[in-house]
Write an enzyme that holds these catalytic residues in place. Structure first.
Site, PDB file in Angstrom:
ATOM      1  N   LYS A   1      27.042 -22.909 -36.756  1.00 17.19           N
ATOM      2  CA  LYS A   1      27.856 -23.923 -36.070  1.00 17.19           C
ATOM      3  C   LYS A   1      29.131 -23.310 -35.475  1.00 17.19           C
ATOM      4  CE  LYS A   1      25.674 -27.956 -36.549  1.00 17.19           C
ATOM      5  NZ  LYS A   1      25.492 -28.978 -35.508  1.00 17.19           N
TER       6      LYS A   1
ATOM      7  N   GLN B   1      20.420 -39.187 -38.603  1.00 17.10           N
ATOM      8  CA  GLN B   1      21.337 -40.258 -39.016  1.00 17.10           C
ATOM      9  C   GLN B   1      22.225 -40.706 -37.852  1.00 17.10           C
ATOM     10  OE1 GLN B   1      24.475 -40.890 -42.511  1.00 17.10           O
ATOM     11  NE2 GLN B   1      25.236 -39.416 -40.993  1.00 17.10           N
TER      12      GLN B   1
ATOM     13  N   MET C   1      14.918 -27.758 -29.416  1.00 25.64           N
ATOM     14  CA  MET C   1      16.093 -26.908 -29.213  1.00 25.64           C
ATOM     15  C   MET C   1      15.730 -25.426 -29.147  1.00 25.64           C
ATOM     16  SD  MET C   1      18.614 -28.919 -28.816  1.00 25.64           S
ATOM     17  CE  MET C   1      20.043 -27.840 -28.870  1.00 25.64           C
TER      18      MET C   1
ATOM     19  N   TYR D   1      24.345 -22.131 -42.266  1.00 29.74           N
ATOM     20  CA  TYR D   1      24.561 -23.333 -41.452  1.00 29.74           C
ATOM     21  C   TYR D   1      25.958 -23.296 -40.809  1.00 29.74           C
ATOM     22  CZ  TYR D   1      25.756 -28.175 -40.314  1.00 29.74           C
ATOM     23  OH  TYR D   1      26.186 -29.306 -39.656  1.00 29.74           O
TER      24      TYR D   1
ATOM     25  N   GLU E   1      32.108 -27.812 -42.014  1.00 32.41           N
ATOM     26  CA  GLU E   1      31.556 -26.639 -42.719  1.00 32.41           C
ATOM     27  C   GLU E   1      32.033 -25.327 -42.089  1.00 32.41           C
ATOM     28  OE1 GLU E   1      29.286 -26.152 -45.559  1.00 32.41           O
ATOM     29  OE2 GLU E   1      30.314 -28.039 -45.899  1.00 32.41           O
TER      30      GLU E   1
ATOM     31  N   THR F   1      31.339 -29.102 -37.024  1.00 27.59           N
ATOM     32  CA  THR F   1      31.399 -29.562 -38.413  1.00 27.59           C
ATOM     33  C   THR F   1      32.522 -28.950 -39.238  1.00 27.59           C
ATOM     34  OG1 THR F   1      30.201 -29.393 -40.523  1.00 27.59           O
ATOM     35  CG2 THR F   1      29.607 -27.804 -38.863  1.00 27.59           C
TER      36      THR F   1
ATOM     37  N   HIS G   1      29.965 -37.581 -42.934  1.00 29.76           N
ATOM     38  CA  HIS G   1      29.867 -39.029 -42.713  1.00 29.76           C
ATOM     39  C   HIS G   1      28.462 -39.478 -43.092  1.00 29.76           C
ATOM     40  CE1 HIS G   1      29.303 -36.778 -38.995  1.00 29.76           C
ATOM     41  NE2 HIS G   1      28.321 -37.623 -38.713  1.00 29.76           N
TER      42      HIS G   1
ATOM     43  N   ARG H   1      21.284 -42.011 -44.061  1.00 27.29           N
ATOM     44  CA  ARG H   1      21.534 -40.595 -44.333  1.00 27.29           C
ATOM     45  C   ARG H   1      20.264 -39.993 -44.928  1.00 27.29           C
ATOM     46  NH1 ARG H   1      24.253 -35.926 -43.311  1.00 27.29           N
ATOM     47  NH2 ARG H   1      26.105 -35.668 -44.597  1.00 27.29           N
TER      48      ARG H   1
ATOM     49  N   ALA I   1      21.197 -32.583 -32.343  1.00 27.61           N
ATOM     50  CA  ALA I   1      20.047 -31.934 -33.002  1.00 27.61           C
ATOM     51  C   ALA I   1      20.515 -30.731 -33.808  1.00 27.61           C
ATOM     52  CB  ALA I   1      19.026 -31.490 -31.957  1.00 27.61           C
TER      53      ALA I   1
HETATM   54  P1  NAP Z   1      20.240 -35.169 -39.272  1.00 21.79           P
HETATM   55  O1  NAP Z   1      20.083 -36.518 -39.851  1.00 21.79           O
HETATM   56  O2  NAP Z   1      19.765 -33.986 -40.027  1.00 21.79           O
HETATM   57  O3  NAP Z   1      19.520 -35.189 -37.848  1.00 21.79           O
HETATM   58  C1  NAP Z   1      19.300 -34.018 -37.114  1.00 21.79           C
HETATM   59  C2  NAP Z   1      18.284 -34.290 -36.021  1.00 21.79           C
HETATM   60  O4  NAP Z   1      18.061 -33.042 -35.320  1.00 21.79           O
HETATM   61  C3  NAP Z   1      16.919 -34.766 -36.511  1.00 21.79           C
HETATM   62  O5  NAP Z   1      16.558 -35.897 -35.759  1.00 21.79           O
HETATM   63  C4  NAP Z   1      16.009 -33.602 -36.212  1.00 21.79           C
HETATM   64  O6  NAP Z   1      14.743 -33.966 -35.799  1.00 21.79           O
HETATM   65  C5  NAP Z   1      16.702 -32.960 -35.008  1.00 21.79           C
HETATM   66  N1  NAP Z   1      16.253 -31.577 -34.838  1.00 21.79           N
HETATM   67  C6  NAP Z   1      16.213 -30.600 -35.778  1.00 21.79           C
HETATM   68  N2  NAP Z   1      15.704 -29.480 -35.259  1.00 21.79           N
HETATM   69  C7  NAP Z   1      15.396 -29.745 -33.981  1.00 21.79           C
HETATM   70  C8  NAP Z   1      14.820 -28.980 -32.934  1.00 21.79           C
HETATM   71  N3  NAP Z   1      14.435 -27.712 -33.106  1.00 21.79           N
HETATM   72  N4  NAP Z   1      14.655 -29.561 -31.727  1.00 21.79           N
HETATM   73  C9  NAP Z   1      14.999 -30.862 -31.546  1.00 21.79           C
HETATM   74  N5  NAP Z   1      15.550 -31.641 -32.504  1.00 21.79           N
HETATM   75  C10 NAP Z   1      15.742 -31.084 -33.705  1.00 21.79           C
HETATM   76  O7  NAP Z   1      21.768 -34.894 -38.891  1.00 21.79           O
HETATM   77  P2  NAP Z   1      22.974 -35.952 -38.720  1.00 21.79           P
HETATM   78  O8  NAP Z   1      23.597 -36.184 -40.044  1.00 21.79           O
HETATM   79  O9  NAP Z   1      22.521 -37.072 -37.880  1.00 21.79           O
HETATM   80  O10 NAP Z   1      24.010 -35.052 -37.922  1.00 21.79           O
HETATM   81  C11 NAP Z   1      23.986 -34.982 -36.503  1.00 21.79           C
HETATM   82  C12 NAP Z   1      24.641 -33.680 -36.060  1.00 21.79           C
HETATM   83  O11 NAP Z   1      25.981 -33.638 -36.526  1.00 21.79           O
HETATM   84  C13 NAP Z   1      23.981 -32.415 -36.575  1.00 21.79           C
HETATM   85  O12 NAP Z   1      24.105 -31.445 -35.579  1.00 21.79           O
HETATM   86  C14 NAP Z   1      24.829 -32.022 -37.777  1.00 21.79           C
HETATM   87  O13 NAP Z   1      24.746 -30.632 -37.993  1.00 21.79           O
HETATM   88  C15 NAP Z   1      26.185 -32.467 -37.306  1.00 21.79           C
HETATM   89  N6  NAP Z   1      27.142 -32.872 -38.330  1.00 21.79           N
HETATM   90  C16 NAP Z   1      26.790 -33.802 -39.251  1.00 21.79           C
HETATM   91  C17 NAP Z   1      27.733 -34.237 -40.163  1.00 21.79           C
HETATM   92  C18 NAP Z   1      27.397 -35.301 -41.184  1.00 21.79           C
HETATM   93  O14 NAP Z   1      28.161 -35.441 -42.152  1.00 21.79           O
HETATM   94  N7  NAP Z   1      26.347 -36.066 -40.991  1.00 21.79           N
HETATM   95  C19 NAP Z   1      29.046 -33.710 -40.122  1.00 21.79           C
HETATM   96  C20 NAP Z   1      29.357 -32.776 -39.158  1.00 21.79           C
HETATM   97  C21 NAP Z   1      28.405 -32.383 -38.238  1.00 21.79           C
HETATM   98  P3  NAP Z   1      13.537 -34.283 -36.813  1.00 21.79           P
HETATM   99  O15 NAP Z   1      13.699 -35.736 -37.075  1.00 21.79           O
HETATM  100  O16 NAP Z   1      12.376 -33.925 -35.967  1.00 21.79           O
HETATM  101  O17 NAP Z   1      13.693 -33.428 -38.013  1.00 21.79           O
HETATM  102  O1  F7E Z   2      26.587 -31.740 -50.171  1.00 20.07           O
HETATM  103  C1  F7E Z   2      27.258 -31.001 -53.699  1.00 20.07           C
HETATM  104  C2  F7E Z   2      27.025 -29.847 -52.750  1.00 20.07           C
HETATM  105  O2  F7E Z   2      24.412 -31.704 -48.989  1.00 20.07           O
HETATM  106  C3  F7E Z   2      27.887 -32.201 -50.472  1.00 20.07           C
HETATM  107  C4  F7E Z   2      25.887 -32.036 -43.773  1.00 20.07           C
HETATM  108  O3  F7E Z   2      25.803 -33.237 -43.057  1.00 20.07           O
HETATM  109  O4  F7E Z   2      28.200 -32.400 -44.242  1.00 20.07           O
HETATM  110  C5  F7E Z   2      26.946 -32.167 -44.849  1.00 20.07           C
HETATM  111  O5  F7E Z   2      26.967 -30.962 -45.600  1.00 20.07           O
HETATM  112  C6  F7E Z   2      28.380 -31.551 -51.751  1.00 20.07           C
HETATM  113  C7  F7E Z   2      28.191 -30.037 -51.805  1.00 20.07           C
HETATM  114  O6  F7E Z   2      26.546 -32.175 -47.706  1.00 20.07           O
HETATM  115  C8  F7E Z   2      24.065 -31.963 -55.100  1.00 20.07           C
HETATM  116  O7  F7E Z   2      27.033 -28.603 -53.452  1.00 20.07           O
HETATM  117  C9  F7E Z   2      26.052 -31.568 -55.837  1.00 20.07           C
HETATM  118  O8  F7E Z   2      29.346 -29.456 -52.355  1.00 20.07           O
HETATM  119  O9  F7E Z   2      25.657 -33.881 -49.177  1.00 20.07           O
HETATM  120  P1  F7E Z   2      25.703 -32.418 -49.020  1.00 20.07           P
HETATM  121  P2  F7E Z   2      27.340 -30.903 -47.149  1.00 20.07           P
HETATM  122  O10 F7E Z   2      26.811 -29.637 -47.683  1.00 20.07           O
HETATM  123  O11 F7E Z   2      28.787 -31.176 -47.337  1.00 20.07           O
HETATM  124  C10 F7E Z   2      28.649 -31.381 -43.345  1.00 20.07           C
HETATM  125  C11 F7E Z   2      29.960 -31.813 -42.756  1.00 20.07           C
HETATM  126  C12 F7E Z   2      27.629 -31.016 -42.338  1.00 20.07           C
HETATM  127  O12 F7E Z   2      27.944 -30.616 -41.216  1.00 20.07           O
HETATM  128  C13 F7E Z   2      26.219 -30.907 -42.811  1.00 20.07           C
HETATM  129  O13 F7E Z   2      25.315 -30.968 -41.727  1.00 20.07           O
HETATM  130  O14 F7E Z   2      27.621 -32.071 -52.834  1.00 20.07           O
HETATM  131  N1  F7E Z   2      26.091 -31.404 -54.488  1.00 20.07           N
HETATM  132  N2  F7E Z   2      24.822 -31.897 -56.232  1.00 20.07           N
HETATM  133  C14 F7E Z   2      24.872 -31.646 -54.000  1.00 20.07           C
HETATM  134  N3  F7E Z   2      24.417 -31.654 -52.745  1.00 20.07           N
HETATM  135  C15 F7E Z   2      23.116 -31.984 -52.552  1.00 20.07           C
HETATM  136  N4  F7E Z   2      22.633 -32.044 -51.290  1.00 20.07           N
HETATM  137  N5  F7E Z   2      22.280 -32.292 -53.599  1.00 20.07           N
HETATM  138  C16 F7E Z   2      22.697 -32.282 -54.903  1.00 20.07           C
HETATM  139  O15 F7E Z   2      21.937 -32.558 -55.811  1.00 20.07           O
END
Ligand code: NAP
Ligand code: F7E
Length: 330
Positions: free
Chosen positions: A155, A13, A60, A151, A128, A126, A181, A186, A82
């Site tokens: 991190k 994303q 990675m 997870y 988390e 994160t 975000h 997403r 990643a």
């Molecule tokens: P995402 O959509 O899950 O994208 C993660 C990317 O990492 C994917 O392109 C995936 O590649 C790649 N990847 C996974 N394993 C890999 C490996 N072994 N080697 C190389 N690439 C690999 O995550 P995102 O939402 O864009 O988030 C970006 C980063 O911010 C992540 O590190 C996440 O943990 C962190 N983060 C996200 C949020 C959020 O709310 N989105 C908040 C806080 C932190 P494939 O396409 O090949 O699977």
């Molecule tokens: O869950 C609840 C679930 O999977 C949010 C990642 O980007 O943000 C993300 O992690 C909440 C949780 O995100 C369902 O239990 C209810 O309380 O969308 P999520 P996450 O776990 O907050 C953080 C900042 C990151 O760093 C992570 O990489 O929603 N929930 N029902 C559900 N969640 C999912 N996935 N599916 C359900 O059906």
């Protein structure tokens, strides 16, 4: 000469939003992809930048591939996005989550230390990491970590390794501690996208119900397009540091559901939502709400997209996508 940046996680994303921003700023952007039997560039294509990125292959979990990339391109900046980023999956695949999210970061930092030590490094940390912990209902940079999932734990390791490389080797390495975000690109497993897609399907008669887990957990949800601006700003500071990026508002999953159904004119949402224990987690993070004062003051960063706009952007995008599918299926 223009600056160069390596973005890992380019197909996810955040990768495409960040790459678009860097391209607009005149960067040469290298996007790291791992090997797929069928690569999926749809998120990058969604932002219309596929032809502007130079792709490099690396994983990675394969330190040699990271060294090879760094030695070939000597990027000015590395944004490490990643990850195995799905919290729910991290209990079932804790080891691979750790290998990618924790040890992978050590490998990347090591490659930089030996082969390109002046490269600026961004680590995608994160909220988390805070898990159960808060300070007066908020999480700030000084709130102690109490991760609740493999997870979150992976991190925390990467966070401290990033700090340690900064302190040990004087490298420019910063952590962006980003709260949730979201966007139309997403991943479909994450709750906001699952809701947006599910509500759009129900509206269009393509589904009858939406199965979810815990509706009571609360998240600080922002828009990914806003958050990548903070990532970029972190690497433009004189000194490396760690910053929280968040909206400071929190909403429950239930509120997200209600708002999403409201967007399509459905008020009796309870008729469609079924609670399914398969989507509940062994340990939940009940509430997150970030205090991003440091990002406001130092980075001059503020979120631009409200919760209500975010929900509507996501639902409208899924409605449009699904209507096109319906049309092409006749
Ligand atoms: P995402 O959509 O899950 O994208 C993660 C990317 O990492 C994917 O392109 C995936 O590649 C790649 N990847 C996974 N394993 C890999 C490996 N072994 N080697 C190389 N690439 C690999 O995550 P995102 O939402 O864009 O988030 C970006 C980063 O911010 C992540 O590190 C996440 O943990 C962190 N983060 C996200 C949020 C959020 O709310 N989105 C908040 C806080 C932190 P494939 O396409 O090949 O699977
Ligand atoms: O869950 C609840 C679930 O999977 C949010 C990642 O980007 O943000 C993300 O992690 C909440 C949780 O995100 C369902 O239990 C209810 O309380 O969308 P999520 P996450 O776990 O907050 C953080 C900042 C990151 O760093 C992570 O990489 O929603 N929930 N029902 C559900 N969640 C999912 N996935 N599916 C359900 O059906």
């Amino acid at each position: 000469m223009s600056k160069s940046a390596l973005v890992t996680g380019i197909m996810g994303q955040d990768g495409p939003y960040l790459a678009k921003l860097l391209l607009e700023k005149g960067y040469k952007v290298y996007g790291m992809i791992r090997r797929h039997s069928t690569p999926d560039y749809s998120n990058i294509e969604y932002l219309g930048i596929h032809n502007e990125i130079e792709y490099v292959e690396g994983d990675m979990t394969d330190e040699a591939s990271l060294i090879s990339i760094i030695k070939n391109i000597y990027p000015n900046e590395v944004y490490n996005l990643a990850a195995q980023s799905f919290v729910g999956n991290s209990w079932d695949q804790a080891k691979v989550t750790t290998e990618i999210n924790a040890l992978g970061v050590l490998s990347l930092l090591t490659a930089l230390k030996f082969f390109s030590p002046s490269t600026r490094f961004y680590q995608a940390s994160t909220s988390e990491m805070y898990g159960l912990s808060h300070t007066d209902g908020f999480q700030g940079e000084d709130t102690p970590f109490h991760p609740r999932s493999p997870y979150g734990i992976s991190k925390v390791y990467a966070y401290w390794m990033t700090v340690n490389f900064r302190e040990s080797y004087n490298m420019y390495a910063s952590n962006g501690i980003l709260f949730n975000h979201e966007s139309p690109i997403r991943g479909i497993q994450f709750v906001t996208r699952k809701i947006a897609d599910g509500v759009a399907r129900i509206k269009l008669g393509m589904a009858k119900e939406l199965r979810l887990g815990n509706l009571e957990s609360k998240r600080d949800w922002g828009f990914a397009g806003d958050y990548v601006e903070a990532m970029y700003a972190m690497l433009q500071q004189e000194k490396p540091d760690d910053y929280i990026v968040a909206t400071g508002q929190t909403h429950s999953v239930r509120e997200f559901v209600i708002e999403a159904f409201k967007t399509v004119g459905i008020t009796d949402w309870e008729k469609y939502v079924k609670i399914d224990p398969r989507f509940k987690r062994p340990a939940e993070v009940p509430a997150l709400r970030g205090r991003a004062d440091k990002a406001h003051t130092v980075l001059k960063w503020k979120p631009k997209t409200s919760f209500i706009s975010l929900v509507s952007i996501m639902v409208e995008a899924d409605l449009k996508r699904l209507k096109n599918i319906q049309k092409s299926n006749g």
